[in-house]
Write an enzyme that holds these catalytic residues in place. Structure first.
Site, short mmCIF file in Angstrom:
data_model
loop_
_atom_site.label_atom_id
_atom_site.label_comp_id
_atom_site.label_asym_id
_atom_site.label_seq_id
_atom_site.Cartn_x
_atom_site.Cartn_y
_atom_site.Cartn_z
N LYS A 28 -13.08 27.48 9.37
CA LYS A 28 -12.85 28.21 10.62
C LYS A 28 -12.30 29.60 10.31
O LYS A 28 -12.64 30.59 10.96
CB LYS A 28 -11.89 27.43 11.52
N GLN A 59 -5.79 21.25 15.02
CA GLN A 59 -6.77 20.35 14.39
C GLN A 59 -6.38 18.89 14.61
O GLN A 59 -5.23 18.51 14.38
CB GLN A 59 -6.86 20.68 12.88
N ASP A 88 -11.01 24.80 22.27
CA ASP A 88 -11.62 23.51 21.96
C ASP A 88 -12.16 22.84 23.23
O ASP A 88 -12.94 21.89 23.15
CB ASP A 88 -10.55 22.56 21.39
#
Ligand code: GUN
Length: 281
Positions: free
Chosen positions: A50, A94, A117
């Site tokens: 990322k 995460q 997200d």
């Protein structure tokens, strides 16, 4: 006829190129903060990629690598601080979080306007009513692939294997919004094989190597493999028995090089969307 291989790597590169060009037109660079708690090796790999994606797109990025012993309050304070930062448009924590940390509470703490997200209940709700601010990255990436290859879910029977909050549920929702007829299968579905074999578009997101065999693929179906598993020899593979499925499918995604790169590209797209929102554009 041999199946057309859906090239997620190439499409992701094209998407990121477009994101990067648009980012250059903004008064301020998009900024993404990625938070990793604990030392799960797969998560470590994702977080590193990322960061690389952010560099490629010309974004500002910050990474927080916290020990597995991090307290809930510490993590919430970090998120709170990032919520207040003008230079940070997106916050990604995460998952999964190490045992002992409350994932739901952490996701709820992220400012919905920075929830790149699309995991916050506010954004999930917006998605369900058909007014999404952000596209959930993996399902959104799948929809981009379908669009690129001229596959319209309208009127098609779409079967999704798996009902996770990250993939299965939002995948079904996006296919439904695209006018597909959606069936979601899960561990308690007794006739998964038959349902899969009836699909015009089959999406597998279970995480079980060898789950989708050739007999579960209808002649001419589109087969999307979301899973990232490791087989006995440590090789990356999906849920789908690729050779058997490819012999019957019209289109199929490989693993690796299919959905994975698209998920990452969609995160960049969402961060750009967040940056535009925050800059009133
Ligand atoms: N873990 C596995 N996939 C994802 C994802 O898309 N976002 C986050 N935050 N964690 C994940």
């Amino acid at each position: 006829m041999a199946a057309t291989i859906i090239d997620g790597k190439a499409l992701a590169a094209k998407l990121k190129e477009n994101v990067s060009m648009e980012a250059q037109t903004l008064p301020r660079k998009p900024g993404l903060a990625v938070v990793l708690v604990g030392d799960d090796p797969a998560s470590r790999v994702y977080v590193t990629s990322k960061r690389k994606d952010c560099d490629e797109c010309g974004f500002y990025s910050e990474e927080y690598a916290l020990p597995a012993s991090t307290a809930q309050k510490e993590l919430l304070d970090l998120v709170d601080g990032l919520n207040g930062r003008e230079d940070i448009d997106g916050i990604l924590v995460q998952l999964p979080l190490p045992k002992g940390l409350d994932e739901k509470e952490v996701l709820l703490a992220i400012d919905p306007a920075k929830d790149v997200d699309c995991f916050h209940p506010f954004n999930v709700g917006k998605l369900v009513i058909g007014e999404p601010v952000f596209q959930p990255c993996t399902p959104g990436g799948v929809m981009e692939m379908l669009k690129e290859y001229g596959i319209d879910p309208a009127g098609k029977r779409c079967v999704v294997l798996g009902r996770s909050n990250i993939v299965g549920k939002p995948m079904g929702m996006l296919l439904l919004h695209a006018n597909g007829t959606v069936v979601t299968c899960h561990s308690k579905t007794p006739d998964m094989a038959e349902l899969a074999a009836s699909a015009d578009i089959l999406v597998s997101a279970v995480g079980k190597t060898g789950l989708v065999t050739g007999d579960m693929v209808k002649e001419g179906a589109v087969v999307i493999d979301v899973a990232m598993n490791r087989n006995e020899s440590g090789k990356l593979c999906g849920d789908v028995c690729y050779g058997e499925a490819a012999a019957k499918a019209s289109y199929i995604t490989p693993v690796p090089g299919g959905v994975g790169p698209m998920t990452r590209a969609m995160l960049m797209k969402n961060t750009l969307t967040a940056a535009k929102l925050h800059q009133g554009l």
